[in-house]
Design an enzyme around this catalytic site. Structure first.
Site, PDB file in Angstrom:
ATOM      1  N   TYR A 129       0.836  -1.212   0.000  1.00 50.48           N
ATOM      2  CA  TYR A 129       0.000   0.000   0.000  1.00 50.48           C
ATOM      3  C   TYR A 129       0.864   1.252   0.000  1.00 50.48           C
ATOM      4  CZ  TYR A 129      -3.916   3.081   0.875  1.00 50.48           C
ATOM      5  OH  TYR A 129      -4.857   4.065   0.744  1.00 50.48           O
ATOM      6  N   PHE A 180      -6.698  20.666 -24.411  1.00 50.75           N
ATOM      7  CA  PHE A 180      -7.380  19.424 -24.768  1.00 50.75           C
ATOM      8  C   PHE A 180      -8.786  19.453 -24.147  1.00 50.75           C
ATOM      9  CE2 PHE A 180      -8.142  14.831 -23.825  1.00 50.75           C
ATOM     10  CZ  PHE A 180      -8.268  14.421 -25.131  1.00 50.75           C
ATOM     11  N   ASP A 181      -9.707  18.637 -24.663  1.00 50.89           N
ATOM     12  CA  ASP A 181     -11.094  18.781 -24.190  1.00 50.89           C
ATOM     13  C   ASP A 181     -11.303  18.456 -22.703  1.00 50.89           C
ATOM     14  OD1 ASP A 181     -10.890  16.096 -24.737  1.00 50.89           O
ATOM     15  OD2 ASP A 181     -12.394  16.070 -26.323  1.00 50.89           O
ATOM     16  N   ASP A 227       1.125  20.324 -20.442  1.00 52.68           N
ATOM     17  CA  ASP A 227       0.318  19.118 -20.624  1.00 52.68           C
ATOM     18  C   ASP A 227       1.162  18.223 -21.523  1.00 52.68           C
ATOM     19  OD1 ASP A 227      -1.325  17.104 -21.524  1.00 52.68           O
ATOM     20  OD2 ASP A 227      -3.107  18.362 -21.706  1.00 52.68           O
ATOM     21  N   ALA A 276       1.207  14.947 -22.469  1.00 50.17           N
ATOM     22  CA  ALA A 276       0.776  13.645 -22.994  1.00 50.17           C
ATOM     23  C   ALA A 276       1.657  13.138 -24.141  1.00 50.17           C
ATOM     24  CB  ALA A 276      -0.680  13.727 -23.445  1.00 50.17           C
ATOM     25  N   LYS A 295      -0.529   7.862 -23.633  1.00 51.76           N
ATOM     26  CA  LYS A 295       0.008   8.286 -24.936  1.00 51.76           C
ATOM     27  C   LYS A 295       1.494   7.925 -25.011  1.00 51.76           C
ATOM     28  CE  LYS A 295      -4.097  10.304 -24.861  1.00 51.76           C
ATOM     29  NZ  LYS A 295      -4.284  11.496 -24.119  1.00 51.76           N
ATOM     30  N   HIS A 304     -20.790  13.619 -29.118  1.00 53.62           N
ATOM     31  CA  HIS A 304     -20.308  12.688 -30.150  1.00 53.62           C
ATOM     32  C   HIS A 304     -20.121  11.262 -29.639  1.00 53.62           C
ATOM     33  CE1 HIS A 304     -16.863  14.561 -28.218  1.00 53.62           C
ATOM     34  NE2 HIS A 304     -16.057  13.634 -28.659  1.00 53.62           N
TER      35      HIS A 304
HETATM   36  C1  LIG Z   1      -5.475  12.241 -23.487  1.00 55.03           C
HETATM   37  C2  LIG Z   1      -5.125  13.607 -23.093  1.00 55.03           C
HETATM   38  C3  LIG Z   1      -5.468  14.111 -21.833  1.00 55.03           C
HETATM   39  C4  LIG Z   1      -6.312  13.317 -20.845  1.00 55.03           C
HETATM   40  O1  LIG Z   1      -5.695  12.156 -20.442  1.00 55.03           O
HETATM   41  P1  LIG Z   1      -6.496  10.805 -20.074  1.00 55.03           P
HETATM   42  O2  LIG Z   1      -5.391   9.863 -19.707  1.00 55.03           O
HETATM   43  O3  LIG Z   1      -7.263  10.391 -21.289  1.00 55.03           O
HETATM   44  O4  LIG Z   1      -7.366  11.124 -18.935  1.00 55.03           O
HETATM   45  C5  LIG Z   1      -5.059  15.382 -21.515  1.00 55.03           C
HETATM   46  N1  LIG Z   1      -4.363  16.133 -22.371  1.00 55.03           N
HETATM   47  C6  LIG Z   1      -4.014  15.686 -23.596  1.00 55.03           C
HETATM   48  C7  LIG Z   1      -3.238  16.558 -24.520  1.00 55.03           C
HETATM   49  C8  LIG Z   1      -4.390  14.410 -23.996  1.00 55.03           C
HETATM   50  O5  LIG Z   1      -4.074  13.987 -25.222  1.00 55.03           O
END
Ligand SMILES: *Cc1c(COP(=O)(O)O)cnc(C)c1O
Length: 463
Positions: free
Chosen positions: A74, A126-127, A217, A219, A260, A453
């Site tokens: 843990y 990002f969304d 960010d 990713a 990613k 969507h």
């Molecule tokens: C996928 C993504 C996120 C969100 O990450 P999740 O692991 O899907 O929650 C945030 N910012 C960017 C640029 C992304 O491509």
């Protein structure tokens, strides 16, 4: 960039997962039953799945072996310390907060920094980032350069932020009004377009001048670093690792979706360069939503696969093959006259459905119609990024507001498909080309208020 036949995949295959193409009649039946929305299809009914590059990577033997070394204690599991050490080496940040996904890291960061009526500027959020900002009744502000939104522009760093606009915003606001800046690398929302090192550095100088923290960010940070190496002559002989280190040195922290560029199927983290106070605050929220500081919603084995995936994701031969494959598909499609966004971004090929299907007005959802046609033709699943994903019904007038772009994204999972799969995608377009004037539009028959969507249903539009 080397041409695709000058090298081969820098791996060989140890384990396979069968995929099958259903016959045309079955595909027609299935897509109709799915309400013409590919999110409603069963994955086993899809032949080549280009819905997303998120969480769809193939792990290596090294990662799978690491999973057997999962320490499921843990508190204080060894895999956390391995991850921490790996990240300190790659990005140079000291404080790591593991989370179950990227959006969970965003949730923690936004809880710490964002309040009602504030504005959060960035190149292009990002969304899910936008969602977290809006949930707190604050306003996401996208300041991407004009070239970033021009389909025909060949500018090499279409993910850059407009520095003049950023400076103006910062100069005119207090820290209470704009508490932080976010740079998304690569810029997912306009096609995986990279951000230049120079642009990140200058954004960081502005952040310091006006005393606001800058977050990345991250990713697709590795793909961004590879583009910097390819497209900025000053970095052509610098290793991806050194490029990454420099890039992260300009920010105060980052959020990461490990699904990613970290080559795992689930996971994320939040990291701070050196601010211990932020870290301890983040851990408070992490413990409520994710778990104790050394696991944050992930199993020990997931942390180990992540630590190993991060190292594999910055290997140059891997990145050459990865970005090279995206480029390869874009070239095949370009040769067939299919209009794709250039220069090609990092994680997929984006097709301009408006110019590909000029007989369909935007109200007849040309991008969604093309997504459906691709499935009918060959069982290929892409995704619509157009009127259905980004349009909405104006609550005041009841009118449908249409976005500027009407795109189909073919996102390429990492290390999953071969170039022959890409050739089949091109073949599908070749067949569609011959009858594209006959493709019928669609209309929405069911939708929700937000993120429609994912769940919308459609039927053929009246002609
Ligand atoms: C996928 C993504 C996120 C969100 O990450 P999740 O692991 O899907 O929650 C945030 N910012 C960017 C640029 C992304 O491509």
């Amino acid at each position: 960039m080397k041409s695709r036949n000058q090298y081969a995949e820098p791996f060989r295959i140890k384990m396979i997962e069968p995929i099958r193409q259903k016959d045309r009649e079955t595909r027609n039946r299935l897509i109709e039953a799915a309400g013409y929305n590919v999110f409603n299809l069963k994955a086993e009914d899809v032949y080549i799945d280009l819905l997303t590059d998120s969480g769809t990577s193939a792990m290596s033997a090294n990662q799978w072996a690491g999973m057997m070394l999962g320490d499921e204690s843990y508190a204080g599991c060894s895999n956390f310390f391995n991850l921490q050490q790996t990240l300190e080496e790659i990005i140079g940040y000291k404080y790591i907060v593991p989370t179950h996904q990227g959006r969970a890291a965003e949730n923690i960061l936004m809880s710490m920094f964002v309040q009602k009526n504030q504005e959060i500027p960035g190149n292009m959020h990002f969304d899910t980032t936008e969602g977290h900002i809006r949930l707190r009744k604050a306003l996401p502000v996208n300041l991407v350069i004009d070239e970033g939104l021009k389909i025909e522009s060949n500018y090499p760093f279409k993910g850059n932020i407009n520095l003049e606009k950023l400076e103006k915003k910062l100069a005119e606001s207090s820290r209470d009004e704009i508490p932080m800046i976010i740079m998304t690398v690569t810029c997912n929302s306009n096609g995986g377009q990279p951000v230049a090192m120079d642009n990140i550095r200058k954004a960081s100088e502005l952040a310091k001048k006006y005393q606001r923290p800058l977050f990345i960010d991250a990713a697709r940070f590795a793909e961004n670093c590879y583009f910097i190496k390819q497209r900025d002559i000053a970095y052509k002989d610098i290793s991806i690792r050194d490029i990454a280190r420099e890039m992260f040195s300009y920010a105060d922290g980052c959020t990461m979706s490990s699904k990613k560029d970290a080559l795992v199927n689930i996971g994320g983290f939040l990291a701070f360069k050196n601010n211990e106070e932020w870290y301890e605050k983040a851990v408070q929220i992490q413990i409520c939503y994710e778990g104790f500081r050394t696991y944050g919603g992930l199993a020990g084995r997931d942390l180990e696969a992540l630590a190993r995936g991060l190292l594999e994701g910055i290997e140059e031969d891997y990145l050459e093959d990865r970005i090279g494959q995206v480029h390869y598909l874009a070239n095949l499609l370009t040769k067939l006259g299919v209009p794709v966004i250039k220069p090609t971004g990092g994680h997929g090929v984006f097709i301009d459905a408006k110019s590909y299907l000029p007989h369909l007005p935007q109200s007849k959802l040309p991008a969604q119609a093309l997504v459906v046609e691709l499935y009918r033709e060959a069982g290929i699943r892409g995704v619509e990024l157009g009127t259905c994903a980004f349009g909405y019904v104006d609550p005041q007038t009841g009118n449908e507001i249409q976005p500027a772009q009407e795109l189909v994204r073919l996102a390429i999972p990492r290390r999953v498909y071969s170039d022959r799969h890409m050739q089949l995608v091109a073949n599908a377009f070749s067949s569609i080309n011959a009858r594209k004037e006959k493709i019928k539009g669609l209309k929405i028959t069911y939708q929700t208020e937000i993120m429609r969507h994912f769940t919308a249903r459609f039927s053929p539009a009246d002609s």
